[in-house]
Design an enzyme around this catalytic site. Structure first.
Site, short mmCIF file in Angstrom:
data_model
loop_
_atom_site.label_atom_id
_atom_site.label_comp_id
_atom_site.label_asym_id
_atom_site.label_seq_id
_atom_site.Cartn_x
_atom_site.Cartn_y
_atom_site.Cartn_z
N HIS A 294 0.86 -1.18 0.00
CA HIS A 294 0.00 0.00 0.00
C HIS A 294 0.89 1.23 0.00
O HIS A 294 2.13 1.13 -0.04
CB HIS A 294 -0.96 -0.02 1.19
CG HIS A 294 -0.29 -0.28 2.50
ND1 HIS A 294 0.63 0.59 3.06
CD2 HIS A 294 -0.36 -1.33 3.35
CE1 HIS A 294 1.06 0.10 4.21
NE2 HIS A 294 0.49 -1.09 4.41
N GLY B 150 1.87 3.11 2.20
CA GLY B 150 2.89 3.13 3.25
C GLY B 150 4.18 2.46 2.77
O GLY B 150 5.28 2.99 2.96
N HIS B 151 4.05 1.30 2.12
CA HIS B 151 5.24 0.62 1.60
C HIS B 151 5.92 1.48 0.52
O HIS B 151 7.15 1.55 0.46
CB HIS B 151 4.87 -0.72 0.96
CG HIS B 151 4.33 -1.74 1.92
ND1 HIS B 151 3.02 -2.13 1.94
CD2 HIS B 151 4.94 -2.44 2.90
CE1 HIS B 151 2.85 -3.04 2.86
NE2 HIS B 151 3.98 -3.25 3.47
N GLN C 19 7.20 -16.04 11.25
CA GLN C 19 6.80 -14.98 12.17
C GLN C 19 5.30 -15.01 12.47
O GLN C 19 4.79 -14.13 13.14
CB GLN C 19 7.24 -13.61 11.65
CG GLN C 19 6.51 -13.11 10.41
CD GLN C 19 7.16 -11.85 9.86
OE1 GLN C 19 8.24 -11.89 9.26
NE2 GLN C 19 6.53 -10.71 10.08
N GLU D 184 8.41 3.17 10.84
CA GLU D 184 8.23 3.47 12.28
C GLU D 184 6.93 2.91 12.80
O GLU D 184 6.74 2.77 14.00
CB GLU D 184 8.23 4.99 12.49
CG GLU D 184 9.58 5.53 12.85
CD GLU D 184 9.59 7.05 13.05
OE1 GLU D 184 8.52 7.69 12.94
OE2 GLU D 184 10.67 7.58 13.29
N LYS D 185 6.00 2.63 11.88
CA LYS D 185 4.70 2.08 12.29
C LYS D 185 4.90 0.83 13.16
O LYS D 185 4.25 0.67 14.17
CB LYS D 185 3.92 1.74 11.01
CG LYS D 185 2.86 0.70 11.12
CD LYS D 185 1.53 1.32 11.41
CE LYS D 185 0.45 0.31 11.67
NZ LYS D 185 0.50 -0.91 10.91
N ASP D 186 5.82 -0.07 12.72
CA ASP D 186 6.12 -1.25 13.52
C ASP D 186 7.27 -0.90 14.46
O ASP D 186 8.40 -1.36 14.29
CB ASP D 186 6.49 -2.43 12.60
CG ASP D 186 5.31 -2.86 11.75
OD1 ASP D 186 4.29 -3.25 12.34
OD2 ASP D 186 5.39 -2.76 10.52
N SER E 131 -1.64 -3.37 5.70
CA SER E 131 -2.27 -4.34 4.79
C SER E 131 -3.50 -4.93 5.45
O SER E 131 -4.40 -5.42 4.79
CB SER E 131 -1.29 -5.46 4.45
OG SER E 131 -0.07 -4.92 4.04
N ARG E 132 -3.53 -4.90 6.79
CA ARG E 132 -4.67 -5.49 7.51
C ARG E 132 -5.93 -4.63 7.42
O ARG E 132 -7.03 -5.12 7.68
CB ARG E 132 -4.32 -5.67 8.98
CG ARG E 132 -3.28 -6.73 9.20
CD ARG E 132 -2.75 -6.69 10.62
NE ARG E 132 -1.66 -7.63 10.75
CZ ARG E 132 -1.76 -8.79 11.39
NH1 ARG E 132 -2.85 -9.11 11.99
NH2 ARG E 132 -0.74 -9.61 11.44
O1 PAF Z 1 7.40 -5.69 8.43
C1 PAF Z 1 7.19 -6.69 7.72
O2 PAF Z 1 6.45 -6.65 6.72
C2 PAF Z 1 7.89 -8.01 8.07
O3 PAF Z 1 7.91 -8.22 9.43
C3 PAF Z 1 9.31 -8.12 7.47
C4 PAF Z 1 10.26 -7.10 8.04
C5 PAF Z 1 9.24 -7.97 5.95
C6 PAF Z 1 9.88 -9.51 7.78
O4 PAF Z 1 9.10 -10.52 7.24
#
Ligand code: PAF
EC number: 6.3.2.1
Length: 610
Positions: A340, A342-343, A367, A460-462, A498-499
């Site tokens: 999106h 943001g990316h 993950q 920074e969101k995460d 994305s959610r």
């Molecule tokens: O932030 C993400 O989308 C994921 O955690 C990452 C850094 C691509 C690792 O899979």
């Protein structure tokens, strides 16, 4: 039901689209009088001319005023606003019938008509329309889903029976699922057959439709009468070798990305059904699942790779070769796809920091704690590449989109080693998702080794992921600069994710509580408030809000993620997480507590507090 027959009605059509014109024509044929129709487009005027010959074209309010029965046959999203407009102009009256034909909506969207005393009906024909007189014969025996308050349901049923249809009563709450089921069956069937025809044509079969016709008609008949017992073919026999052969064959076709994705998704669902029906064993189903998840898929078509000068590689070997051709500084942006705005902001930030940009797209299984979450995670490679291409001169030089087997050749569960995150990863997000950050760091470390960047850009969101990655880079002395890009937000302040696509419209509204709490935190910190004051204001926005199940809302030290004490001052991070509509959402902001004004960030929400 006959006692409820509505008698001869004056009928008005607001929106003479395909459905409106055809239903109007059908009602006219059975003796009702169509007194007016609205619709300004040349197609609507054409349809009025041919299907409703002689019916005057009127303004929508005049149509409603002149009618006992108003067909609101406008696009789904416009029903409420059109009904509100007509109601505001006094176009509805007590006792009048107001009917819409949306499949998705019940009668709630007709509230403005209901409030004016009208009888609301939702009547959806389970049929496709061409907007020509051909449709009239299709109404004969066609099911119509009727939703209405109980006392007036017979009116809806009687209208349907009059035009030859079969009424099926449907509860208001069931409309969403009903419409999804119809679309899935009828629209996706078309997609499936178009894809199959294209594959056949590429294989040299000129008349794919003729070849597919008898088989697919028999399958359709079988599915309608015997359900999953009608399944035949390699998946239902557990024939893993043949399915693997299909995946190889499809990987070489022109439409490999889309057809391969559809084949995999449907084969996985088919395997589940076959297992439920006792046709294949659990082990065989698991083997199929593994194959369908891990098969490397197609080499990407050259056209995709060259659209914006971006090379797209799927294997380590191709990545190594392509990376060797990039001179100067290289930045990497790691993503799990479903890209999106943001990316795209991360990619733009990477462009400013390096000569070349690599984007990785990989949905990393290690993950995810919950396999259902992994399963549901959107995989939209084709759309992602198009989104990256839309960046024009900022588009990445290279995209690395490996399959699971390429990243975890020994199998996800059998991998020889992994990175274990430190204590920062056990708090907040880590507490709710045990093992999550170990999986993130493992894949980040692998992707760093594979892409060899000088700069890695993270959002920074995460915020906690950023802290954990920075911790690993420092601890393991990785020669790398970690650049943080600010949170990207929708116009109303919601942090992009994305959610968000999984939120219903009401959940989307409720989710704004998170960005409001970020605004409140910044406001109080900016006014010199201390930790207690900031938290009081921020938590007030997310506590006890309908539909928002708060996980945490806290001020933490950015590097350790330890909660800030009441007297702490300086640079802190506000973090908030909640589940809305079954979707876990997070938001965050850096701020300065204890007198100084917080950083004025382009990425901070610009929404008025409630
Ligand atoms: O932030 C993400 O989308 C994921 O955690 C990452 C850094 C691509 C690792 O899979």
């Amino acid at each position: 039901m006959n006692s409820q027959r509505p008698g001869r009605l004056s009928v008005g059509i607001v929106g003479a689209g395909r459905v409106g014109a055809v239903l109007g024509s059908a009602l006219r044929q059975v003796g009702h009088e169509v007194v007016g129709a609205s619709g300004g487009s040349p197609d609507s005027l054409d349809r009025i001319d041919t299907l409703l010959t002689g019916v005057p074209v009127l303004d929508m309010v005049d149509v409603a005023r002149a009618s006992d029965l108003v067909l609101l046959t406008v696009p789904d999203d416009a029903i409420t606003s059109v009904a509100a407009w007509i109601a505001a102009q006094g176009g509805f009256r007590p006792g009048q019938i107001v009917l819409h034909t949306s499949g998705r909506h019940g009668v709630e969207v007709l509230r403005p008509a209901l409030e004016a005393g009208a009888i609301p009906l939702a009547v959806h024909p389970a049929m496709t329309f061409t907007g020509t007189s051909l449709d009239l014969s299709r109404l004969e025996g066609a099911p119509f889903a009727v939703t209405a308050p109980a006392p007036v349901q017979p009116i809806g049923q009687a209208l349907v029976v009059e035009i030859g249809g079969e009424p099926v009563l449907l509860a208001d709450a069931a409309r969403g699922a009903y419409h999804a089921a119809l679309s899935h069956a009828s629209n996706h069937l078309v997609t499936l057959l178009v894809q199959a025809r294209r594959v056949l044509e590429e294989a040299g079969v000129d008349d794919g439709a003729r070849l597919l016709g008898p088989l697919t008609r028999a399958a359709l008949e079988g599915a309608l009468t015997a359900g999953e017992q009608a399944l035949t073919g390699p998946v239902s026999r557990g024939d893993v070798g043949t399915v693997s052969g299909h995946l190889d064959a499809l990987a070489g076709t022109d439409d490999a990305l889309a057809t391969g994705a559809a084949y995999r998704a449907l084969a996985r669902s088919t395997a589940l059904l076959a297992r439920e029906a006792g046709r294949i064993s659990d082990d065989r189903a698991a083997e199929l699942e593994r194959l369908l998840r891990e098969h490397p898929g197609p080499a990407l078509p050259a056209a995709v790779a060259t659209a914006a000068g971006t090379a797209v590689v799927r294997t380590r070997a191709d990545l190594r070769a392509a990376r060797a051709r990039l001179g100067g500084r290289v930045a990497v942006v790691m993503t799990m796809g479903a890209l999106h705005e943001g990316h795209l902001g991360l990619v733009r930030a990477a462009r400013t920091a390096a000569d070349h940009v690599i984007v990785t797209i990989f949905v990393n299984p290690t993950q995810f704690g919950d396999p259902r979450d992994l399963e549901a995670y959107p995989r939209t490679l084709e759309g992602d590449l198009a989104a990256l291409g839309s960046l024009g001169p900022d588009a990445p030089d290279l995209v690395f989109a490996p399959g699971v087997a390429e990243m975890y050749p020994d199998g996800v569960g059998e991998r020889a080693a992994g990175v274990v995150a430190g204590p920062v990863a056990r708090r907040y997000e880590g507490a709710s998702r045990p093992g999550h950050f170990d999986g993130v760091l493992t894949v980040v470390a692998k992707l760093l080794h594979l892409t060899q960047p000088d700069v890695a850009v993270f959002g920074e969101k995460d915020a906690q992921q950023l802290a954990v990655v920075r911790g690993m880079v420092a601890e393991l002395a990785m020669p790398l600069w970690v650049l943080a890009a600010p949170v990207a937000r929708e116009a109303d302040g919601l942090a992009m994710s994305s959610r968000n696509a999984r939120l219903t419209p009401s959940g989307r509204e409720q989710a704004l509580a998170l960005s409001r709490s970020v605004v409140a935190a910044r406001r109080i910190a900016g006014a010199g408030g201390d930790v207690t004051a900031v938290l009081r204001a921020a938590r007030a926005e997310v506590t006890g809000v309908d539909g928002v199940a708060l996980d945490y809302a806290d001020l933490v030290t950015p590097t350790t993620f330890l909660p800030a004490g009441p007297d702490e001052a300086g640079e802190l991070t506000y973090v908030v997480a909640a589940v809305v509509d079954g979707v876990r959402l997070i938001d965050t902001t850096p701020l300065v507590v204890g007198g100084a004004v917080g950083r004025d960030d382009a990425g901070e929400p610009d929404v008025a507090p409630r």
